[in-house]
Structure formats: structure tokens, C-alpha cells
Design a protein around this motif. Structure first.
Motif, mmCIF file in Angstrom:
data_model
loop_
_atom_site.group_PDB
_atom_site.id
_atom_site.type_symbol
_atom_site.label_atom_id
_atom_site.label_comp_id
_atom_site.label_asym_id
_atom_site.label_seq_id
_atom_site.Cartn_x
_atom_site.Cartn_y
_atom_site.Cartn_z
ATOM 1 N N VAL A 192 0.863 -1.181 0.000
ATOM 2 C CA VAL A 192 0.000 0.000 0.000
ATOM 3 C C VAL A 192 0.899 1.230 0.000
ATOM 4 O O VAL A 192 1.697 1.429 0.912
ATOM 5 N N LEU B 217 -9.200 0.202 1.464
ATOM 6 C CA LEU B 217 -7.993 0.952 1.824
ATOM 7 C C LEU B 217 -8.319 2.412 2.121
ATOM 8 O O LEU B 217 -7.689 3.036 2.980
ATOM 9 N N SER C 47 -2.796 -5.987 1.443
ATOM 10 C CA SER C 47 -1.953 -5.836 0.245
ATOM 11 C C SER C 47 -1.574 -7.181 -0.362
ATOM 12 O O SER C 47 -0.983 -7.244 -1.436
#
Length: 569
Positions: free
Chosen positions: A159, A506, A528
Motif C-alpha cells: 500500500v 484501503l 496488500s
């Protein structure tokens, strides 16, 4: 009027402005000069102070233009997988000359050097991005080129800024040594060290090859087998166990092969589709190792059965046509397999969070199969449905017990507990998440706290005799506090309503990181993780274009650089 007349005639007036009948100002440096109806002083000033500047400016502009064109050429080589020798092709050189006669194409060696410079620059930028990542997950696979050179590829997923899921190709390295778990593990460890991520890896995703599984075990990392491969094995085995469908598939392969190999049949098939007012489409042939290719082959035959039948009627052949009863069986099987195809596509995406979808998707697959089995249909299709359900239970239900999958599901605010199809497994996952959260909270407490407290008079009372007991009490109290804090944070998060399935998890965690700071760290690590090793397979699909007949002498290092740049372009 005289100054105006001379201004129209003398080029020097391009650089001066008449500010009064007796004065002019230089437009370059703003210096004022006396003016007496002639341009001599202006010419002397310009030649002495500014003439060289114009030449430098023109030279600088030309250099900038050449740099832009060089960069565009490098980008074309990388994006379109063109050979370096394109700069020697007569047609290409003539085309570029027409576009810009002043641009001199670099030599093949110079172009290769420019690619290497760009690779080094982009690699440093990418390293800087990865260094900022709190955690990463990796996928890995192996491939053999047309030159029979073996390559090992590793992709990295994390991320990045603004809660964006990032994917980077760490390396595509030649692998001439034996493909043992120890050798593969050594190469992977070296690559992780080079990129500075050895202690950041949350999970390694590979196919189910024994050497890959043993390799990750050797590295002592979390591991899960590519879900796309697992689904492929489940469906492929089910298709092979159905004798009726196997016979239909054999017929379909012959039929498709006939229309793809015969020019007359191909032309007739095209004419029939045009006559029926249909868009012209080709039949698709299955690939033995991919069940989804079987699905696409049969689905295309169902869609085009009328033009196929009409074309065959006007041709001389000995190809057996699929009967209407067999088409009904195919349609019934397609109805069962359609959700599996959608699931495979969704779990293979790189741009979106995928590991957290695995358990919920399998839950939806089972429910869909159960619903389809209640509908009337051909016995062969119903038999296949029963085998699919059994295969799912045998192969995939254990995923609920895997820490990677279960934690990712819980940490996805779209699913949480609802994503599980076993309440017992959901409860176990919550306990696992609380324990992970508690571990992070304890580790955040400064390690100096306990030793300092243990030697202070407040805790030990200065007694050496009671020192060990006092320290144990302190550690127990710290552990209990961490467990309580973790439980509160987890339960508070789980009690919140789930967000919509189409929302980005996210982005949710970006907003909630101050409210759930410990869970945020876990979410960034587990969400992720990709569900499959398909990212590596995509690298090798591109590698087949790079290492082609026209570029079969590329060195492995050059192949790696081209693939790396292609991935980030």
C-alpha cells in the motif's frame, strides 16, 4: 517618423524599444542607451553582450528537444517491446526523418545504454517507494523462454501513498541452476535483501509446485497457494470426471479445429454470420491446462450454434455436429461454471484488494451451486454440480483456518464476520486478530520501561531478593493491559456497520487510522496480499513478447530491465 522607418528595416529593433526620441531600452537586459537616429550603438551593445546568449539558447532548446525525443524513443521500445535494431530499419529512419529532419536517431548501442540509464533511475525511485511501505507481500513463479533459458520472477505488492495498492516487479532473473527449494530460496533471499524488504514480507504467494512450497518454508515466511490455480484444479478435475461432458468437449475441439484450419470453412462461417446480421466472431480453442479456456470455447459455441450449423450444412466434411441435447447439457454446465469464471477473473486482479475476497467468494460459490442444484436440468449437469460442491469442500474450506485469508477477511470492512461461512471459524479468526493486535501493542511499549521499572525503588523496593517476582508481575500487568486494549479495539471495529461491497477498503482505513491505529497497521499488511500469483504470469506473458524471434539474442539482464520498465510504464 524616422525612428519608425528604421525600426521597420533594421532587425536590431527586435531587441530594443524606443522609450523617448533620444533613448532606447534593451529588451534583454533593460539597459538604456542614447539614440541619435541610427542603430550603431544598439548593434555594438547587442553583439557585445547578447549575441552568444542567443546561440546558447538555441543550442539549449535543441538539446532539450533531442532529450524529449530520446525519452519518447526509449518509452516506445519499452511499451511496444520493439527491438533495439528498429533504429537501423530503413522505413523507420525515413519516417522519423519526415517527422523531424533535425533529429538524429541514436545507434542501437546508444539506445540500449539509454534504456539502462532509465532502468537505474526508475529502480532507485521504486526502491524509495518500497522503503516507505510498512509491509509488503510477494508473488513468485518460474518460466522457460524460447531459448530454453529458465527465469525466476518476483513481484512485490504494498500500500503506497494515498492508500493506493502498488505492484512492482522486483526482478526476472536467469536461473540456470537446479530448481531445488534451497537454490530458489537463496535467490529470493538475495533479491529481498537487495530491495531492503527482508523483514517486511507479510506473505509469499506461489503456485502449488512442491519446490515453491518448500522454498517458502525454507525462508520461514507465511505462504499461501495461488487461489486461481486452486480453482483451476478444482474445475479441471470436475470436468475430467464427467464422461458425458468429456465426450462433448472432444467433439467441440474437433469442430473448432475444423473451422480454424480450413480456409473454406472459415470463409463460409464468416459469410453466414454476415448474412444473419451478426458481428463476425471466431470460435475459440481450449488450452488443456486452463479450465477457463474450456468454458470460453463452449460458451462461444453456444452463442454461435446457428451460424456453425448453417456453415456446416453447406460444407463437405466428416465432423460430427453437437446435438441439441448436448447443447442443453453444455448450457446447464455453463450455468454452474459461470460464477467460477467470474471468481477467477476477480481474484486475479492486481489493482484491487483480493486476498480478503477469497473466503466470501467461496461462500458465494457454494451458495450459488446449491441454488442451481435446486433447478431442473440435465442429469450430467447436476452430477457435475455435486462434484463441484464436493471438490470445494475438500480443497477450499481449509482456507478459513489460514491466518492470511481469515485475517484479511476480518480486516476488510466490507466483509468482517459476514464473509465467513462457518461461525466457528469466524470466532477463531477474531481471537487470532485480537492476539495479533495485542502483540503489536506490547511491542510498541518501549523495551526500557520494564527494566527501568524493575530497578526502581517503586517496584522492587530496592530488594534484590524480590527482584524477579516484581519483574514478572510487571510483565503480566503489561500483557494484560495490551490484551484488554486489543480486545476493545477489535470489538469496537467489528461492531461498526460494514461498508458497501463496491467501496475501497484501503480508503476506509485511511480515514480510520487514528481511531483504530493498531488494526490499521495490520490492515495495511494483510490487505496488500494478492489472492493469486497471476501478476507473475502476466510478467511472463510480456516476456514472451520481449524474447521473440526478432530479439532472441537479448541477454537476461537486458530482458529484466525491459520488463521492469514495461511494468511501471
Amino acid at each position: 517618423m524616422e525612428p519608425a522607418r528604421k525600426r521597420r528595416i533594421s532587425p536590431v529593433w527586435e531587441h530594443f524599444d524606443l522609450i523617448s526620441p533620444k533613448k532606447v531600452r534593451c529588451l534583454v537586459c533593460a539597459k538604456e542607451l542614447g539614440y541619435n537616429n541610427n542603430t550603431s550603438s544598439m548593434l555594438r551593445h547587442y553583439r557585445a553582450f547578447h549575441e552568444n546568449e542567443d546561440e546558447v539558447g538555441a543550442s539549449s532548446s535543441h538539446a532539450t528537444r533531442k532529450q524529449e525525443l530520446d525519452e519518447a524513443l526509449v518509452s516506445m521500445i519499452v511499451k511496444d517491446t520493439q527491438p533495439f535494431t528498429i533504429v537501423e530499419d530503413i522505413g523507420f529512419r525515413g519516417f522519423v526523418s519526415k517527422l523531424d529532419p533535425n533529429y538524429v536517431l541514436p545507434t542501437r548501442q546508444a539506445l540500449k545504454a539509454m534504456v539502462e540509464v532509465k532502468y537505474e533511475a526508475e529502480k532507485e525511485k521504486t526502491k524509495a517507494k518500497i522503503q516507505k511501505a510498512a509491509a509488503v507481500s510477494l508473488t513468485s513463479d518460474m518460466w522457460t523462454s524460447m531459448n530454453l533459458d529458465a527465469y525466476l520472477a518476483i513481484t512485490c505488492h504494498f500500500v503506497g501513498e494515498k492508500s493506493k495498492l502498488c505492484s512492482v516487479l522486483l526482478g526476472v532473473q536467469e536461473f540456470p541452476q537446479s530448481h531445488t527449494a534451497e537454490n530458489i530460496a537463496h535467490e529470493k533471499a538475495s533479491l529481498m535483501a537487495e530491495w531492503g524488504i527482508t523483514n517486511k514480507v507479510t506473505c509469499f504467494v506461489t503456485d502449488g509446485a512442491p519446490n515453491m512450497v518448500a522454498c517458502v518454508r525454507e525462508l520461514k515466511l507465511r505462504h499461501h497457494i495461488c487461489i486461481a490455480h486452486t480453482l483451476n484444479l478444482v474445475v479441471k478435475k470436475t470436468l475430467e470426471q464427467n464422461p458425458i461432458l468429456s465426450g462433448i468437449r472432444a467433439k467441440a475441439r474437433k469442430l473448432v479445429g475444423f473451422f480454424r484450419s480450413s480456409t473454406t470453412a472459415k470463409e463460409k462461417f464468416t459469410q453466414v454470420q454476415l448474412h444473419m446480421g451478426m458481428p463476425v466472431r471466431k470460435l475459440l480453442q481450449e488450452v488443456e491446462t486452463r479450465w477457463n479456456s474450456t468454458y470460453l470455447m463452449l460458451q462461444r459455441l453456444v452463442d454461435l450454434r446457428e451460424p456453425v450449423g448453417a456453415a456446416l450444412a453447406g460444407l463437405q466434411h466428416d465432423i460430427p455436429m453437437i446435438t441439441s441435447e448436448e447443447f442443453k447439457i453444455v448450457e446447464g454446465c455453463m450455468s454452474l461454471l459461470s460464477p467460477f469464471y467470474e471468481a477467477t477473473v476477480e481474484l486475479s486482479a492486481e489493482e484491487n484488494v483480493s486476498a480478503s475476497k477469497v473466503i466470501p467468494l467461496l461462500k458465494m460459490l457454494e451458495q450459488n451451486l446449491q441454488e442451481e442444484m435446486t433447478k431442473p436440468g440435465p442429469p450430467a449437469a447436476l452430477e457435475m454440480g455435486e462434484v463441484l460442491i464436493r471438490q470445494l469442500r475438500e480443497k477450499l474450506y481449509t482456507l478459513q483456518s489460514m491466518s492470511i485469508m481469515s485475517l484479511a477477511t476480518l480486516l476488510d470492512p466490507r466483509f468482517k464476520i459476514i464473509g465467513f461461512f462457518s461461525q466457528t471459524k469466524a470466532t477463531e479468526a477474531v481471537k487470532r486478530l485480537t492476539a495479533e493486535c495485542s502483540t503489536i501493542i506490547r511491542s510498541q511499549q518501549t523495551r526500557e520501561d520494564i527494566p527501568q521499572a524493575s530497578t526502581s525503588n517503586e517496584v522492587t523496593g530496592g530488594s534484590k531478593l524480590w527482584h524477579r517476582l516484581d519483574v514478572s508481575v510487571m510483565e503480566t500487568r503489561t500483557s494484560q493491559n495490551a490484551t484488554v486494549d486489543a480486545t476493545v479495539e477489535v470489538q469496537r471495529y467489528l461492531s461498526e456497520p460494514n461498508i458497501g461491497r463496491l467501496e475501497n477498503p484501503l480508503e476506509y482505513w485511511e480515514r480510520q487510522q487514528l481511531i483504530y491505529p493498531t488494526l490499521y497497521k495490520l490492515a495495511i499488511a494483510f490487505l496488500s496480499t494478492p489472492a493469486s500469483s497471476v501478476p507473475c504470469e502476466r510478467v511472463f506473458s510480456k516476456a514472451r513478447e520481449v524474447v521473440s524471434k526478432r530479439r532472441n539474442r537479448l541477454k537476461p539482464k537486458t530482458v529484466e530491465k525491459l520488463l521492469f520498465l514495461n511494468k511501471i510504464e
